[in-house]
Design an enzyme around this catalytic site. Sequence first.
Site, PDB file in Angstrom:
ATOM      1  N   LYS A 108       0.842  -1.203   0.000  1.00 41.72           N
ATOM      2  CA  LYS A 108       0.000   0.000   0.000  1.00 41.72           C
ATOM      3  C   LYS A 108       0.879   1.258   0.000  1.00 41.72           C
ATOM      4  O   LYS A 108       2.075   1.177   0.297  1.00 41.72           O
ATOM      5  CB  LYS A 108      -0.916  -0.024   1.219  1.00 41.72           C
ATOM      6  CG  LYS A 108      -0.178  -0.072   2.548  1.00 41.72           C
ATOM      7  CD  LYS A 108      -1.114  -0.423   3.705  1.00 41.72           C
ATOM      8  CE  LYS A 108      -0.347  -0.432   5.021  1.00 41.72           C
ATOM      9  NZ  LYS A 108      -1.157  -0.975   6.128  1.00 41.72           N
ATOM     10  N   ARG A 122     -11.565  -0.385  13.884  1.00 44.14           N
ATOM     11  CA  ARG A 122     -11.343   0.412  12.690  1.00 44.14           C
ATOM     12  C   ARG A 122     -12.138  -0.281  11.589  1.00 44.14           C
ATOM     13  O   ARG A 122     -13.341  -0.107  11.510  1.00 44.14           O
ATOM     14  CB  ARG A 122      -9.831   0.443  12.421  1.00 44.14           C
ATOM     15  CG  ARG A 122      -9.305   1.721  11.904  1.00 44.14           C
ATOM     16  CD  ARG A 122      -7.788   1.727  11.831  1.00 44.14           C
ATOM     17  NE  ARG A 122      -7.209   0.582  11.137  1.00 44.14           N
ATOM     18  CZ  ARG A 122      -5.938   0.473  10.808  1.00 44.14           C
ATOM     19  NH1 ARG A 122      -5.081   1.436  11.117  1.00 44.14           N
ATOM     20  NH2 ARG A 122      -5.490  -0.582  10.183  1.00 44.14           N
ATOM     21  N   TYR A 151      15.598  30.414   8.494  1.00 46.15           N
ATOM     22  CA  TYR A 151      14.378  31.012   9.033  1.00 46.15           C
ATOM     23  C   TYR A 151      14.397  31.035  10.548  1.00 46.15           C
ATOM     24  O   TYR A 151      14.861  30.085  11.196  1.00 46.15           O
ATOM     25  CB  TYR A 151      13.153  30.211   8.594  1.00 46.15           C
ATOM     26  CG  TYR A 151      12.749  30.408   7.163  1.00 46.15           C
ATOM     27  CD1 TYR A 151      12.417  31.667   6.673  1.00 46.15           C
ATOM     28  CD2 TYR A 151      12.686  29.320   6.300  1.00 46.15           C
ATOM     29  CE1 TYR A 151      12.029  31.833   5.355  1.00 46.15           C
ATOM     30  CE2 TYR A 151      12.299  29.474   4.984  1.00 46.15           C
ATOM     31  CZ  TYR A 151      11.975  30.737   4.510  1.00 46.15           C
ATOM     32  OH  TYR A 151      11.590  30.901   3.217  1.00 46.15           O
ATOM     33  N   MET A 186      11.410  24.602   3.169  1.00 51.15           N
ATOM     34  CA  MET A 186      10.592  23.785   2.265  1.00 51.15           C
ATOM     35  C   MET A 186      11.456  22.982   1.297  1.00 51.15           C
ATOM     36  O   MET A 186      11.221  21.805   1.051  1.00 51.15           O
ATOM     37  CB  MET A 186       9.632  24.696   1.484  1.00 51.15           C
ATOM     38  CG  MET A 186       8.657  23.921   0.626  1.00 51.15           C
ATOM     39  SD  MET A 186       7.628  25.008  -0.383  1.00 51.15           S
ATOM     40  CE  MET A 186       6.681  25.854   0.862  1.00 51.15           C
TER      41      MET A 186
HETATM   42  C1  LIG Z   1      -0.303  -1.965   6.773  1.00 52.56           C
HETATM   43  C2  LIG Z   1      -0.894  -3.286   7.099  1.00 52.56           C
HETATM   44  C3  LIG Z   1      -0.078  -4.419   7.251  1.00 52.56           C
HETATM   45  C4  LIG Z   1       1.444  -4.340   7.267  1.00 52.56           C
HETATM   46  O1  LIG Z   1       1.881  -3.814   8.498  1.00 52.56           O
HETATM   47  P1  LIG Z   1       3.429  -3.611   8.823  1.00 52.56           P
HETATM   48  O2  LIG Z   1       3.445  -3.159  10.239  1.00 52.56           O
HETATM   49  O3  LIG Z   1       3.909  -2.583   7.884  1.00 52.56           O
HETATM   50  O4  LIG Z   1       4.102  -4.915   8.629  1.00 52.56           O
HETATM   51  C5  LIG Z   1      -0.696  -5.642   7.431  1.00 52.56           C
HETATM   52  N1  LIG Z   1      -2.056  -5.740   7.478  1.00 52.56           N
HETATM   53  C6  LIG Z   1      -2.869  -4.668   7.364  1.00 52.56           C
HETATM   54  C7  LIG Z   1      -4.340  -4.856   7.437  1.00 52.56           C
HETATM   55  C8  LIG Z   1      -2.319  -3.402   7.179  1.00 52.56           C
HETATM   56  O5  LIG Z   1      -3.131  -2.346   7.077  1.00 52.56           O
END
Ligand SMILES: *Cc1c(COP(=O)(O)O)cnc(C)c1O
Length: 370
Positions: free
Chosen positions: A41, A137, A259, A310
């Site tokens: 992801k 969640r 800054y 930035m």
């Molecule tokens: C992001 C995620 C993972 C991976 O988690 P890590 O801590 O990065 O290994 C696994 N399962 C779900 C549902 C996630 O959202």
Amino acid sequence: MMIDQDTPASGRLTIDLNALVGNWQAVGASATPAETAAVVKANAYGLGIEPVGRALWAAGCRTFFVAVPAEGAKLRDTLPEADIYVLAGLLPGSAAFLESRRLRPVLGSMAEIAEWLETRSSTGSSCALHVDTGMNRLGLTVDEALTLSQQTDVVEALSPSLIISHLVISEEQDNALNATQRDRFARVRSAFPHIKASLANSAGVFLGSNYHFDMVRPGIATYGATPGPGVPVPMKPVVTAEAQVILVREGRPGETVGYGALASLSRSSRIAILGVGYADGYHRRADLGPGQPRVFIRGQSAPLLGRISMDLTAIDVTDIPAVQRGDWAELFGPNIPVDEVAGYSRTVGYELLTGLGRRYSRHYIGLPAD
Ligand SMILES: *Cc1c(COP(=O)(O)O)cnc(C)c1O
């Protein structure tokens, strides 16, 4: 915007696909005989879903998790045969999109289940079920899942290929919530005996074999960062983030830098200006510590000087006279762990990696990127 190789860039990322695959395999070896999937992801935690997807596929990974449909569609173009699960589940009205790309929603509520059954095509794409065992969640409650398991016609119509839950605090190995979640998940799992089950993220793999079930879902460990302080996940660094020295200037005692006049010089100084700043995901918070924020240049550590702006960051190279215009400074990588920089930035490696901006040129090494 993606920076192509011919465009001059003052920031560059070098991504070692060999280290990445090695990390994924090392996590997988700890979880055998469970299948090792990959969580890709957020553009593979900022590193590039296409090259990362291809490298993991070549290493034998067959199951991938993305967060949202667009990520799944991009991965589908790269990996026509992979099993791709969308963790957000069924966004309202998205069944046709998912099916056309053969993406599997991880259904997380009774409403999603109802809509999926109503709107998916008769060919019946695959899906997964998410059960909430403590995160509050995404996911059906344990009771909803147990009730669903009695409705054999619905379960048959769904024919989920996987049932998952997600750990809340796996980075704390001694926390009792881990076992509580595992026991709840095991209960649900036994109500769906013929469906593959998956609970563990990276840190979850290291909680032991009774957390592995049929499939593990590491993310962060694959990318070379730790899930949390003290988690024994000895991974190789995958990303090296570097910034180029745009110019070197002299500063006199009593002058200030940057800054807010945050840094004042106590001696005649050489100041190197790096072409990366907070717009590139090099957090502005880092200039206040904790610890002395540093970069690595010409084989030595150089401290940051004043505010991160930035697009620019100043470093003190008074004690490294060889530094000159055009040099590259490591922000994190083999000499400065990503988790150290996450510490200055008062965040975690996850946010640092996924926040890497779009102005870096990206270089993939270690394995063919295509
Ligand atoms: C992001 C995620 C993972 C991976 O988690 P890590 O801590 O990065 O290994 C696994 N399962 C779900 C549902 C996630 O959202």
